[in-house]
Design an enzyme around this catalytic site. Sequence first.
Site, mmCIF file in Angstrom:
data_model
loop_
_atom_site.group_PDB
_atom_site.id
_atom_site.type_symbol
_atom_site.label_atom_id
_atom_site.label_comp_id
_atom_site.label_asym_id
_atom_site.label_seq_id
_atom_site.Cartn_x
_atom_site.Cartn_y
_atom_site.Cartn_z
ATOM 1 N N GLU A 145 137.510 34.107 13.746
ATOM 2 C CA GLU A 145 136.686 33.927 12.564
ATOM 3 C C GLU A 145 137.372 34.451 11.306
ATOM 4 O OE1 GLU A 145 132.342 35.423 11.075
ATOM 5 O OE2 GLU A 145 132.470 34.148 12.835
ATOM 6 N N GLU A 163 137.897 31.813 16.919
ATOM 7 C CA GLU A 163 138.714 30.834 16.171
ATOM 8 C C GLU A 163 140.125 31.351 15.827
ATOM 9 O OE1 GLU A 163 134.564 30.061 16.042
ATOM 10 O OE2 GLU A 163 135.617 31.765 15.172
ATOM 11 N N ARG A 219 133.494 29.600 22.081
ATOM 12 C CA ARG A 219 133.305 28.896 20.814
ATOM 13 C C ARG A 219 134.559 28.202 20.310
ATOM 14 N NH1 ARG A 219 130.501 31.849 15.601
ATOM 15 N NH2 ARG A 219 132.636 32.201 14.850
ATOM 16 N N ASP A 222 132.960 35.230 21.648
ATOM 17 C CA ASP A 222 132.526 34.768 20.339
ATOM 18 C C ASP A 222 133.603 35.066 19.293
ATOM 19 O OD1 ASP A 222 130.867 33.645 18.472
ATOM 20 O OD2 ASP A 222 129.496 35.345 18.341
ATOM 21 N N ASP A 269 127.403 27.930 14.944
ATOM 22 C CA ASP A 269 126.168 28.442 14.338
ATOM 23 C C ASP A 269 125.482 27.373 13.492
ATOM 24 O OD1 ASP A 269 126.756 30.800 15.578
ATOM 25 O OD2 ASP A 269 127.577 31.766 13.805
ATOM 26 N N HIS A 312 118.721 28.945 22.080
ATOM 27 C CA HIS A 312 119.269 30.163 21.481
ATOM 28 C C HIS A 312 119.122 30.092 19.974
ATOM 29 C CE1 HIS A 312 121.919 33.674 21.119
ATOM 30 N NE2 HIS A 312 122.517 33.041 20.123
ATOM 31 N N ASP A 356 123.343 39.208 23.628
ATOM 32 C CA ASP A 356 124.133 39.086 22.404
ATOM 33 C C ASP A 356 124.580 40.483 21.967
ATOM 34 O OD1 ASP A 356 125.259 38.080 19.990
ATOM 35 O OD2 ASP A 356 123.772 36.487 19.942
#
Length: 805
Positions: A386, A384, A440, A381, A457, A516, A267
Amino acid sequence: MKSFFSILLSGLLFTNLLSAQNEPKVPSKSTETQKGFIRLEHYGENITKLSFEPAGYLKNEKITNAVVRLPDHVFSRERNLLTSDTITISNDGYNSKVNVAYIPEANGYRGIRIFLDKNEMIFGGGERALPLNRRGYHFNLYNNPWYGYSEGADNLNFSVPFFTSSKGYGLFFDNGSKGYVDIGKKDASVFEAGFLSGEINVFVIFGNSYQEILTAYQKLTGFQPMPPKWAMGNFMSRFGYTSEKQTKEIAAKMRTEKIPFDAVIFDLFWFGDSIKNTLGNIDWVNKTKWPNPKQMITDLKKDNLNSILITEPFFLKGTKSYPFAEQYLAKDSVGKAYQLQDFYFGKGGLLDIFRKDAGNWLWNYHYKKQITNGVAGWWTDLGEPEKHPSDLLHNLKDLGVNRMMPADEVHNLYGHYWNKMLFEHYAKDYPNTRLFHLNRSGFSGSQRYSIFPWTGDISRTWSGLRAQLPNVLGMSMSGIPYIHSDAGGFAMGEGEPELYLRWLQFSEFTPIFRPHGTALYEVDPNAFSYPSEPALADKSVLDYVKKVVDQRYQLLPYNYTLAYRQAAFGEPLIRPLYYNYQGDEKAAAIGDQFMWGDAFMIAPVIVKGQKTKSVYLPEGNWYDFNEHKFYEGKKKLEFNTDEYQYPVLVKAGSFIPQNIGKVKNTIDQNSSNISILYVPSEKPSSYQLYQDDGVSKNSIISKQFELISFNSKGLNDEGLELTIQSNAGNYSGKPVMQKFNFQIPGINHLPKKLLINGKPIKILDATETRGISTAAQAIWNLGKQHQLLLPVSFSGKPVKISMFW
């Protein structure tokens, strides 16, 4: 074969035989709202696209690339677009019909209205922690991060504008702008879809089964390629490993506890010591904690462990790569790099992934460099994205758009084009290697770019666990086959052993098995944490956790064959009950059970402290995989879930191939010695086992694989006949001889005679025998389980097994 469809417009029927070249005539009306074009396109036997093109609509750019299939026929006619017009689309090969109307602009959105029947159910639409039947709900088509979500979360990371109806059709809205759907909430009889920008269209996909519709949709938008076999194993992962020393210590603990695993996921602490102000380093900047990453990755690979790195699309000021990335960032209204001021992770910009030069830079500067270090897989990650302000502008010149486009007009396509960039570069530079890409977000068609998305998440709570069933099943039926969750839960919540175990039991039967979660005590000693690695599970559940992981590896031959069925035929790995039992109204109403392939039905425990669980068994007979009992279907039964048991049932007639013995990872399996559980049925049944080298990208296309067929004529009063055949396929590493160890339960008395290719086989009656005779070639009733055990050697030549009472 000729395909015939009909269009009914404003009460008048128009038909067109698609083998001819006549356009359907569309009448004009005196009452008009707006001039424009109605356009019809036909794709194969069962797909029709209807699009509306209003005059003066300047945001009609077609910027999605979701559809890879070309139309067979195109018809276009100018006319007045009237809200009173109802267009009925039907197909002579199917019983369904779809009534469609145009929605003119209102509050910035234009769209399409579909009229629903009274008892019609609508499924799909991507990630939603909502009931599988989405009728009665309004939600956004806008990829949205939701930290710590649970049941009822309606707008999550991966929207897919594809839906299926219980009335025998699917709907796909090929539009990547900000949008919404209202499925009978505002008006119980209307399915409404609206979009801020882009082409106003709907693909109507007819089918006599959900599988026919889903396969047609994937023919339209692309099939997911085969995963590397190691992706079907167990991942060692957490948020996150903070040093090489810690990584190796936990990997050693996994080996000490004899827990198999195939990969280690790094990560965001691989490129920084803090959560904040480090996105954009994309390099191993702390040489104290990561002194020699290449050697570490090499050492892990010696143990057959694949390293996976996370990457985000944001580049923050002050990070190592920001000066190089700045020219490739999305812009503001004056043409400068847009500066995010209220982003959780820090101040900076967003890579403009729609620009080819930006993708080329990221590939060469980051991805290829780390692949050279030995990195085997990728995790993207925050895609979108985010943080994506409405006034941020993207350059889509490479897609043929000559204006800067605001974020909302392309929002749902950002992750998709990131998926595309990574896949195409990987395919070019590593043409025979299967890509593993944990991600994601995306759009329709992202599946063809070899993505393995997780559900975001999720909260580490029982509600979070329950939210995963509709979320995962809904995504699977939206054409995204490798959806899965952070097993054990990710954020905050209840770090209790029972929850962790129950989540892993559920995840064992999902496409990717990846425990995870947050484990931040190395960064903040006061932060709540619960280790995500199975080896660090609480002692009260550790043995049960080990059993779950071991069983995941035992089922690898079955699971890997599911991956083949998906790649070749578009069959989902994980399915709601309504998919397999379409005419069963009770099955359609059940959301806490699911099918894993055609053979397994799983009823996970999703309530804390639950001692029993009521399980509906559809038609047919069922075999309890754990308790070795048979049950008749078409009824509800109570199953004991005390002592961490959970119902895992196998449909009668199924063949289940399994690995034998303990393995360290997927490479450690012995494919020359496989167990075959055959659950007898009175009806004939068949199964194909898929085998290849597990790594070559073009195994299916180049026919570098073997299919081994198992067939049964059914168990009857005379006995049982089984056959084994091969397609004579070949692949690197194929064993010369395989041993199939048949386990056949439900053999209630000693067979009178057993033959293999006509040769008699000696059967040992083990009812009262403690030891096993070395002279026996088959064993019956060992442990008083009424089971026949029969080893069969297979060299590729046909084998016939005949059992007589």
